[in-house]
Scaffold this active site. Sequence first.
Site, PDB file in Angstrom:
ATOM      1  N   GLU A 149       0.847  -1.182   0.000  1.00 22.08           N
ATOM      2  CA  GLU A 149       0.000   0.000   0.000  1.00 22.08           C
ATOM      3  C   GLU A 149       0.888   1.240   0.000  1.00 22.08           C
ATOM      4  OE1 GLU A 149      -3.562   0.137   0.148  1.00 22.08           O
ATOM      5  OE2 GLU A 149      -2.737   2.045  -0.525  1.00 22.08           O
ATOM      6  N   ASN A 209       9.794   4.153  -0.347  1.00 22.63           N
ATOM      7  CA  ASN A 209       9.924   5.006   0.845  1.00 22.63           C
ATOM      8  C   ASN A 209      11.376   5.437   1.083  1.00 22.63           C
ATOM      9  OD1 ASN A 209       7.261   5.262   1.357  1.00 22.63           O
ATOM     10  ND2 ASN A 209       7.184   3.941   3.149  1.00 22.63           N
ATOM     11  N   ALA A 253      12.694  21.690   2.041  1.00 23.45           N
ATOM     12  CA  ALA A 253      13.659  21.587   3.141  1.00 23.45           C
ATOM     13  C   ALA A 253      13.006  22.056   4.436  1.00 23.45           C
ATOM     14  CB  ALA A 253      14.874  22.449   2.828  1.00 23.45           C
ATOM     15  N   CYS A 261       5.764   5.770   8.906  1.00 25.97           N
ATOM     16  CA  CYS A 261       6.314   4.965   7.800  1.00 25.97           C
ATOM     17  C   CYS A 261       7.780   5.225   7.497  1.00 25.97           C
ATOM     18  CB  CYS A 261       5.492   5.202   6.540  1.00 25.97           C
ATOM     19  SG  CYS A 261       3.880   4.436   6.647  1.00 25.97           S
ATOM     20  N   ARG A 331       3.280  10.232  15.576  1.00 27.40           N
ATOM     21  CA  ARG A 331       4.345   9.228  15.656  1.00 27.40           C
ATOM     22  C   ARG A 331       5.623   9.797  15.033  1.00 27.40           C
ATOM     23  NH1 ARG A 331       1.838   4.214  12.763  1.00 27.40           N
ATOM     24  NH2 ARG A 331       0.775   5.885  11.674  1.00 27.40           N
TER      25      ARG A 331
HETATM   26  C1  UDX Z   1       4.675   7.964   3.296  1.00 24.62           C
HETATM   27  C2  UDX Z   1       4.708   7.696   1.781  1.00 24.62           C
HETATM   28  O1  UDX Z   1       4.629   8.918   1.076  1.00 24.62           O
HETATM   29  C3  UDX Z   1       3.572   6.769   1.399  1.00 24.62           C
HETATM   30  O2  UDX Z   1       3.635   6.470   0.016  1.00 24.62           O
HETATM   31  C4  UDX Z   1       3.697   5.504   2.214  1.00 24.62           C
HETATM   32  O3  UDX Z   1       2.653   4.614   1.929  1.00 24.62           O
HETATM   33  C5  UDX Z   1       3.681   5.826   3.702  1.00 24.62           C
HETATM   34  O4  UDX Z   1       4.724   6.749   3.992  1.00 24.62           O
HETATM   35  P1  UDX Z   1       3.228   9.558   4.879  1.00 24.62           P
HETATM   36  O5  UDX Z   1       3.968   8.946   6.040  1.00 24.62           O
HETATM   37  O6  UDX Z   1       1.749   9.750   4.978  1.00 24.62           O
HETATM   38  O7  UDX Z   1       3.475   8.675   3.567  1.00 24.62           O
HETATM   39  O8  UDX Z   1       3.860  10.993   4.651  1.00 24.62           O
HETATM   40  P2  UDX Z   1       4.610  11.791   3.485  1.00 24.62           P
HETATM   41  O9  UDX Z   1       3.660  12.681   2.813  1.00 24.62           O
HETATM   42  O10 UDX Z   1       5.431  10.882   2.661  1.00 24.62           O
HETATM   43  O11 UDX Z   1       5.570  12.704   4.389  1.00 24.62           O
HETATM   44  C6  UDX Z   1       6.524  12.107   5.265  1.00 24.62           C
HETATM   45  C7  UDX Z   1       7.280  13.139   6.038  1.00 24.62           C
HETATM   46  O12 UDX Z   1       8.177  13.831   5.199  1.00 24.62           O
HETATM   47  C8  UDX Z   1       6.436  14.216   6.728  1.00 24.62           C
HETATM   48  O13 UDX Z   1       6.951  14.402   8.045  1.00 24.62           O
HETATM   49  C9  UDX Z   1       6.656  15.448   5.876  1.00 24.62           C
HETATM   50  O14 UDX Z   1       6.529  16.621   6.620  1.00 24.62           O
HETATM   51  C10 UDX Z   1       8.093  15.229   5.404  1.00 24.62           C
HETATM   52  N1  UDX Z   1       8.414  15.907   4.133  1.00 24.62           N
HETATM   53  C11 UDX Z   1       7.741  15.573   2.987  1.00 24.62           C
HETATM   54  C12 UDX Z   1       9.419  16.868   4.097  1.00 24.62           C
HETATM   55  O15 UDX Z   1      10.034  17.185   5.128  1.00 24.62           O
HETATM   56  N2  UDX Z   1       9.722  17.469   2.906  1.00 24.62           N
HETATM   57  C13 UDX Z   1       9.084  17.150   1.759  1.00 24.62           C
HETATM   58  O16 UDX Z   1       9.427  17.729   0.714  1.00 24.62           O
HETATM   59  C14 UDX Z   1       8.061  16.174   1.791  1.00 24.62           C
END
Ligand code: UDX
Length: 437
Positions: A149, A209, A253, A261, A331
Site C-alpha cells: 500500500e 519510501n 527543506a 512509515c 508518531r
Molecule cells: C509515506 C509515503 O509517502 C507513502 O507512500 C507511504 O505509503 C507511507 O509513507 P506519509 O507517512 O503519509 O506517507 O507521509 P509523506 O507525505 O510521505 O511525508 C513524510 C514526512 O516527510 C512528513 O513528516 C513530511 O513533513 C516530510 N516531508 C515531505 C518533508 O520534510 N519534505 C518534503 O518535501 C516532503
Amino acid sequence: MLKLSVIGTGYLGATHAAAMSSLGFEVIGVDTDETKIAQLNLGKVPFFEPNLEELLTQELASGRLKFTTEVSDAADCDVHFICVGTPQLKDSLAADLSYVNASLHAVAKIAKAGSVIVGKSTVPVGTAERLSKELQAINNQVELAWNPEFLREGFAVEDTLRPNRLVVGVTSDHAENVLRQAYKPLLENNVPWIRADLPTAELVKVAANSFLATKISFINAMAEICEAAGGDVTVLAQAIGYDPRIGSRFLQAGIGFGGGCLPKDIRAFMARSEELGAKQSVEFLREIDSINLRARQRMIDLVRADIGNDLKGKKIAVLGAAFKPDSDDVRDSPALDIAAQIHASGALVMVHDPKAIIPARARHPELTYSESIEDVVNAADVILHLTEWKIYRELDPQLLKGLVKHPVIIDGRNALNRELWLKAGWKFRALGRSSAS
Ligand code: UDX
C-alpha cells in the site's frame, strides 16, 4: 461479486475497508480491539483523516460494510487483506512482525478453499515467502499474495481509490486473477498494474519510501550547505526542481520527515539488508536518517542563536505538533520532538495544533497545549512554525506582532511568506536560508 475481509482496522485497514466497499464489494473489517470496532460500527473514525468519516458513514448505511472482532465472521470471504501494523521494535531497528504473523495464522484457519490472503502491511523482504510456507502447513487450499500500500496520510481515501499504480506479488495466475477482480473498478480507470514475485512486491514499498526519504534528506543536506555558504535552499530547490529528471516534489527543506512509515521503514530496510548479507547496499540510509535527525537539532540551534543559549524561563510558541499537515498523527513527529527537547532545556513551551493536541498530550504530557493560537503566541519570545497547516500560512503577522514579547519567527518548514512577515517588522529565520534577516 467478491466478498472481502480486511484484517486490522487501523489507519490503512479502516481506509481500505471503506474504499473497497465504496467500489461495490461486501466488506467485513476485523480487529481484536473491541473499542475500535464499536466506534467504526457507529461511523466514527478513531483518528483524523480527511473525507474518511463521510465515506465510512455512507458505506455502513449501504449495508455492504461491517466490522467485527470475530475473524470467523470472515470465513466466506474470497479475499482477505492483511492490514495490521509493523512498528519498529523497541530494542532494534527491525520491524515487529508479531501482528502480521498472528493475523496470517488466524485467517489461515478460517479461510475457504480457493480464497487468497493478501498482505498489504509493509514487511521486510522474505516475510511473504516464509508466511506462504506457514500457510501451506495450516491450509493448503489457500494462497498468499503481497500487495503493498502506498497511501499517504491526509490523502488516504484519494490514494486508495486513485492509486498511481497497483503492485501485486503472486505465485499463481489464480491469485492474480482474483486480485484483478478485486481491483477491477480501478483498472477500468487505467491504473498501471504490475505483477511481481513476492520478494519484489515487498521490496517495491521499502524502495519507494527509501527514495522519498533520500530526496528529503538530500535537500536538507543542501540546506546545511546553504547555511554554511550563505545561500537560500528554497531558491536552490526551485531551480533544480525544474529539471524533470529531478522533479520539484519532496524537495521541501525543513525539520525533516517523521510519521509511522518513512523513519521505521528505512531502519527496518537496513536491518533486513544486513541479515541478507547486503548491509553495504543501503548503508547510505544511515546517513539519510542522521541528516534527518540533525535537522531537528539545527532548528533548536537556530532558537538558541536567536534568543540565547539559556532557554530557562523563555516562552516558546510552537505552531504544529502533527508530523505533517492534515493529519493528527504524532508518531516520530519532528515538531513534537523539537518541542519536547526545548521544554527539557527549561523553556516554557506552548503548543498549538488544529487536530493533534490529544495524541500529542498523550505522548508528551509535560508540554502545555492550547487550542487558541492567540494564547500560544501571547508574550512569546519566539514563534516556531513546525507543521505547515494552511491556517498558519493565513496568519496575519501584523496582528500577531501586538501579542508576542519579541517579534521573532522561525520557519521550520519553509512554508511561510517571508516578505509578508518582514514587512510587518518581524525578524524572520528559516532553515537553509541564511540570507533571511
Ligand atoms: C509515506 C509515503 O509517502 C507513502 O507512500 C507511504 O505509503 C507511507 O509513507 P506519509 O507517512 O503519509 O506517507 O507521509 P509523506 O507525505 O510521505 O511525508 C513524510 C514526512 O516527510 C512528513 O513528516 C513530511 O513533513 C516530510 N516531508 C515531505 C518533508 O520534510 N519534505 C518534503 O518535501 C516532503
